[in-house]
Design a protein around this motif. Structure first.
Motif, PDB file in Angstrom:
ATOM      1  N   ASN A  43       0.148 -13.289   4.779  1.00 30.82           N
ATOM      2  CA  ASN A  43      -0.317 -13.758   3.474  1.00 30.82           C
ATOM      3  C   ASN A  43      -1.417 -14.984   4.592  1.00 30.82           C
ATOM      4  OD1 ASN A  43       1.460 -13.240   1.449  1.00 30.82           O
ATOM      5  ND2 ASN A  43       3.226 -14.783   2.356  1.00 30.82           N
ATOM      6  N   GLU A  87      -3.282  -2.245  -2.750  1.00 27.04           N
ATOM      7  CA  GLU A  87      -3.570  -3.123  -2.683  1.00 27.04           C
ATOM      8  C   GLU A  87      -4.855  -4.437  -3.243  1.00 27.04           C
ATOM      9  OE1 GLU A  87      -1.759  -4.780   0.852  1.00 27.04           O
ATOM     10  OE2 GLU A  87       0.586  -3.747   0.450  1.00 27.04           O
ATOM     11  N   ASP A  92      -1.916  -8.283  -1.420  1.00 31.36           N
ATOM     12  CA  ASP A  92      -0.295  -7.474  -0.346  1.00 31.36           C
ATOM     13  C   ASP A  92       0.871  -8.428  -0.463  1.00 31.36           C
ATOM     14  OD1 ASP A  92       0.351  -6.563   1.947  1.00 31.36           O
ATOM     15  OD2 ASP A  92      -0.641  -7.922   3.224  1.00 31.36           O
ATOM     16  N   MET A  93       1.896  -8.292  -0.395  1.00 29.87           N
ATOM     17  CA  MET A  93       2.987  -9.247  -0.327  1.00 29.87           C
ATOM     18  C   MET A  93       4.099  -8.576   1.427  1.00 29.87           C
ATOM     19  SD  MET A  93       5.052  -9.079  -3.723  1.00 29.87           S
ATOM     20  CE  MET A  93       3.825  -8.146  -4.964  1.00 29.87           C
ATOM     21  N   VAL A  97       9.204 -10.027   1.020  1.00 30.29           N
ATOM     22  CA  VAL A  97       9.144 -10.037  -0.703  1.00 30.29           C
ATOM     23  C   VAL A  97       8.440  -9.227  -1.998  1.00 30.29           C
ATOM     24  CG1 VAL A  97       7.209 -11.018  -2.274  1.00 30.29           C
ATOM     25  CG2 VAL A  97       7.477 -12.646  -0.237  1.00 30.29           C
ATOM     26  N   LYS A  98       8.075  -8.300  -1.608  1.00 27.62           N
ATOM     27  CA  LYS A  98       8.346  -6.645  -1.864  1.00 27.62           C
ATOM     28  C   LYS A  98      10.100  -5.870  -1.962  1.00 27.62           C
ATOM     29  CE  LYS A  98       4.171  -4.439   0.099  1.00 27.62           C
ATOM     30  NZ  LYS A  98       4.069  -4.013   0.897  1.00 27.62           N
ATOM     31  N   TYR A 105       7.092  -3.761  -8.594  1.00 24.43           N
ATOM     32  CA  TYR A 105       5.809  -2.829  -7.612  1.00 24.43           C
ATOM     33  C   TYR A 105       5.802  -2.194  -6.912  1.00 24.43           C
ATOM     34  CZ  TYR A 105       2.721  -4.536  -3.491  1.00 24.43           C
ATOM     35  OH  TYR A 105       1.869  -4.262  -2.799  1.00 24.43           O
TER      36      TYR A 105
END
Length: 197
Positions: A43, A87, A92-93, A97-98, A105
């Motif tokens: 992130n 991605e 991108d997570m 979070v994924k 997703y």
């Protein structure tokens, strides 16, 4: 009857990639390399003057996979390089979070991976043993990233990602580069692997 919502994205190559039903003919390595070079891992929470991109991460994972499995066929090195390729359009997570987002997703990622693999001559579905081998390289990459640029201690990284073999990680120092340099490096490595398939 209501119009179907738009599910495609115009790529810089001029292709229209349908994100919900991607086809191999709409996949271009230049689009993948460009997108991944501008998607930040962690992130964006990394030290340095540039974000640590998914393209840079993918190059590291492929290098680690090749060190771990030096006799592996080139096609699996290519699969390692492209392991996060979707991605470039879905972003991108971080893993927590994924897990929270759920199956949607993962299904989107799987459809894009299939189209990408077919486009570059890989099997549509990666064998489970190869997926596990690439995941092993991916976890070592995460350890290196965590300890070198993401502010994690070695002890915390060992708990989260496992303790890497010192021989496998020797000399692998992360040096952040401008996105365009990473894009060129990713494209060049892709071409090199394709030439040796």
């Amino acid at each position: 009857m209501a119009a179907k919502p738009r599910a495609w994205q115009r790529m810089l190559s001029g292709r229209r990639l349908d994100l919900l039903d991607p086809t191999p003919m709409d996949i271009e390595i230049e689009d993948i390399a460009h997108g991944l070079a501008f998607v930040a891992r962690w992130n964006g929470q990394t030290h340095g003057d540039y974000p640590y991109s998914v393209a840079e991460h993918s190059l590291l994972v492929e290098a680690l996979y090749t060190r771990l499995y030096p006799k592996a066929p080139v096609k699996w090195q290519l699969a390692a390089l492209l392991h996060d390729a979707p991605e470039y359009v879905i972003g991108d997570m971080i893993s927590p979070v994924k897990a929270s987002v759920g199956e949607g997703y993962g299904e989107l990622d799987e459809r894009l991976t299939t189209a990408i693999h077919v486009r570059f001559g890989l099997p549509a579905k990666t064998p489970v043993s190869i997926k596990k081998a690439i995941k092993r390289a991916d976890k070592i990459s995460a350890w290196l990233e965590a300890t070198q640029i993401a502010g994690f201690s070695v002890e915390e990284s060992n708990k989260l990602f496992g303790i890497p073999d010192p021989d496998i990680i020797r000399g692998l120092d992360i040096h952040l580069r401008p996105p365009l340099d990473v894009r060129k490096a990713f494209t060049a490595r892709h071409e090199e692997l394709l030439e040796n398939l």
